[in-house]
Design a protein around this motif. Sequence first.
Motif, mmCIF file in Angstrom:
data_model
loop_
_atom_site.group_PDB
_atom_site.id
_atom_site.type_symbol
_atom_site.label_atom_id
_atom_site.label_comp_id
_atom_site.label_asym_id
_atom_site.label_seq_id
_atom_site.Cartn_x
_atom_site.Cartn_y
_atom_site.Cartn_z
ATOM 1 N N VAL A 249 14.895 -16.783 -34.610
ATOM 2 C CA VAL A 249 13.569 -16.183 -34.444
ATOM 3 C C VAL A 249 13.586 -15.426 -33.119
ATOM 4 O O VAL A 249 13.928 -15.998 -32.086
ATOM 5 C CB VAL A 249 12.467 -17.260 -34.424
ATOM 6 C CG1 VAL A 249 11.102 -16.631 -34.142
ATOM 7 C CG2 VAL A 249 12.432 -18.019 -35.746
ATOM 8 N N VAL A 250 13.262 -14.141 -33.147
ATOM 9 C CA VAL A 250 13.280 -13.371 -31.904
ATOM 10 C C VAL A 250 11.860 -13.179 -31.366
ATOM 11 O O VAL A 250 10.928 -12.941 -32.114
ATOM 12 C CB VAL A 250 13.957 -11.989 -32.061
ATOM 13 C CG1 VAL A 250 15.427 -12.158 -32.383
ATOM 14 C CG2 VAL A 250 13.278 -11.137 -33.120
ATOM 15 N N LEU A 251 11.730 -13.320 -30.061
ATOM 16 C CA LEU A 251 10.453 -13.064 -29.401
ATOM 17 C C LEU A 251 10.556 -11.772 -28.612
ATOM 18 O O LEU A 251 11.489 -11.595 -27.828
ATOM 19 C CB LEU A 251 10.106 -14.197 -28.427
ATOM 20 C CG LEU A 251 9.294 -15.353 -28.999
ATOM 21 C CD1 LEU A 251 10.230 -16.303 -29.726
ATOM 22 C CD2 LEU A 251 8.548 -16.077 -27.896
ATOM 23 N N VAL A 252 9.605 -10.886 -28.864
ATOM 24 C CA VAL A 252 9.563 -9.650 -28.093
ATOM 25 C C VAL A 252 8.147 -9.468 -27.544
ATOM 26 O O VAL A 252 7.187 -10.050 -28.053
ATOM 27 C CB VAL A 252 9.936 -8.416 -28.947
ATOM 28 C CG1 VAL A 252 11.373 -8.494 -29.428
ATOM 29 C CG2 VAL A 252 9.000 -8.256 -30.146
ATOM 30 N N GLY A 253 8.035 -8.668 -26.535
ATOM 31 C CA GLY A 253 6.711 -8.405 -25.979
ATOM 32 C C GLY A 253 6.810 -7.834 -24.582
ATOM 33 O O GLY A 253 7.854 -7.939 -23.929
ATOM 34 N N VAL B 130 2.941 -11.178 -20.803
ATOM 35 C CA VAL B 130 2.050 -11.571 -21.899
ATOM 36 C C VAL B 130 2.075 -13.082 -22.128
ATOM 37 O O VAL B 130 1.232 -13.608 -22.857
ATOM 38 C CB VAL B 130 2.417 -10.858 -23.222
ATOM 39 C CG1 VAL B 130 2.146 -9.367 -23.116
ATOM 40 C CG2 VAL B 130 3.858 -11.122 -23.625
ATOM 41 N N GLY B 131 3.045 -13.769 -21.492
ATOM 42 C CA GLY B 131 3.134 -15.218 -21.645
ATOM 43 C C GLY B 131 4.288 -15.655 -22.546
ATOM 44 O O GLY B 131 4.278 -16.745 -23.103
ATOM 45 N N LYS B 132 5.294 -14.815 -22.640
ATOM 46 C CA LYS B 132 6.441 -15.107 -23.485
ATOM 47 C C LYS B 132 7.188 -16.365 -23.020
ATOM 48 O O LYS B 132 7.565 -17.191 -23.841
ATOM 49 C CB LYS B 132 7.404 -13.915 -23.468
ATOM 50 C CG LYS B 132 7.853 -13.488 -24.832
ATOM 51 C CD LYS B 132 8.123 -11.973 -24.920
ATOM 52 C CE LYS B 132 8.932 -11.400 -23.785
ATOM 53 N NZ LYS B 132 10.390 -11.457 -24.034
ATOM 54 N N SER B 133 7.397 -16.485 -21.718
ATOM 55 C CA SER B 133 8.123 -17.660 -21.205
ATOM 56 C C SER B 133 7.309 -18.927 -21.428
ATOM 57 O O SER B 133 7.856 -19.968 -21.801
ATOM 58 C CB SER B 133 8.412 -17.512 -19.704
ATOM 59 O OG SER B 133 8.934 -16.253 -19.425
ATOM 60 N N THR B 134 6.012 -18.832 -21.200
ATOM 61 C CA THR B 134 5.124 -19.978 -21.414
ATOM 62 C C THR B 134 5.172 -20.418 -22.871
ATOM 63 O O THR B 134 5.281 -21.609 -23.186
ATOM 64 C CB THR B 134 3.669 -19.618 -21.019
ATOM 65 O OG1 THR B 134 3.663 -19.049 -19.719
ATOM 66 C CG2 THR B 134 2.771 -20.840 -21.054
ATOM 67 N N LEU B 135 5.126 -19.438 -23.767
ATOM 68 C CA LEU B 135 5.172 -19.726 -25.198
ATOM 69 C C LEU B 135 6.515 -20.334 -25.588
ATOM 70 O O LEU B 135 6.575 -21.316 -26.339
ATOM 71 C CB LEU B 135 4.926 -18.437 -25.991
ATOM 72 C CG LEU B 135 5.106 -18.546 -27.509
ATOM 73 C CD1 LEU B 135 4.154 -19.582 -28.100
ATOM 74 C CD2 LEU B 135 4.892 -17.187 -28.175
ATOM 75 N N MET B 136 7.571 -19.767 -25.052
ATOM 76 C CA MET B 136 8.911 -20.266 -25.354
ATOM 77 C C MET B 136 9.037 -21.734 -24.952
ATOM 78 O O MET B 136 9.626 -22.540 -25.668
ATOM 79 C CB MET B 136 9.922 -19.427 -24.579
ATOM 80 C CG MET B 136 11.319 -19.646 -25.006
ATOM 81 S SD MET B 136 11.544 -19.066 -26.689
ATOM 82 C CE MET B 136 12.818 -17.903 -26.418
#
Length: 194
Positions: free
Chosen positions: A4-8, A12-18
């Motif tokens: 699953v790839v996360l982009v953004g 935006v809070g990508k690290s927090t979400l990860m």
Amino acid sequence: RDEVVLVGRSNVGKSTLMRELTGHDVPTGRKPGVTRQPNHFDWASEGFMFTDLPGFGFMSGVPEEQREQIKTDVVRYVEDNADDILAGVLVVDGKSVVDIIDRHSGEGEVPHDVELFHFLRDVEVPTVVAVNKMDKVDDRDERLDDLCDRLGILPPWQQWRDTVAPICAKRGDIDALTDALETHFHEAKRDDLL
Ligand code: GDP
């Protein structure tokens, strides 16, 4: 297919979400644009792997040329690995995403978020837009409908729960996203069996 790839965009809070998704301690507040290599994290419970692709879009102190290069790298990574990628998560900041899209919608200009959303769909990667920081959004339904409109999908947003997932990563409120991902996991599994 197990990735699953996360982009953004940055911030935006990508690290927090990860961190919420994987339970791993992901360094937050990294200098934007510096992490050019994809980071992999296992989602042990599901056996899936999350890949955190570098942030893109506006980054203070990062020259335009380097920003474009980052975007090119993200696109290439997805293209090269499309067969292994089960789903894409486009993380956006619910508080600002519609304004940012509108600000960058001019003649011949396609905002980064919209561009990436369509790109992922074009390469047939099922995509979930994780609309983060919903704790900062008052007019929730209206905002999510506006976002659907800007992404070219027909509101109301409630029709798109496998595509639009309002979350608050900071509070660990990410069920809408994991539910949406699970829908895609099951669809992929079914397709792989056929
Ligand atoms: P990244 O650059 O996309 O990896 O973003 P970070 O995970 O480093 O987060 C950027 C900032 O947004 C930090 O100050 C986080 O605390 C904050 N943040 C992340 N998730 C949320 C959220 O759900 N709500 C709010 N209000 N802030 C958040």
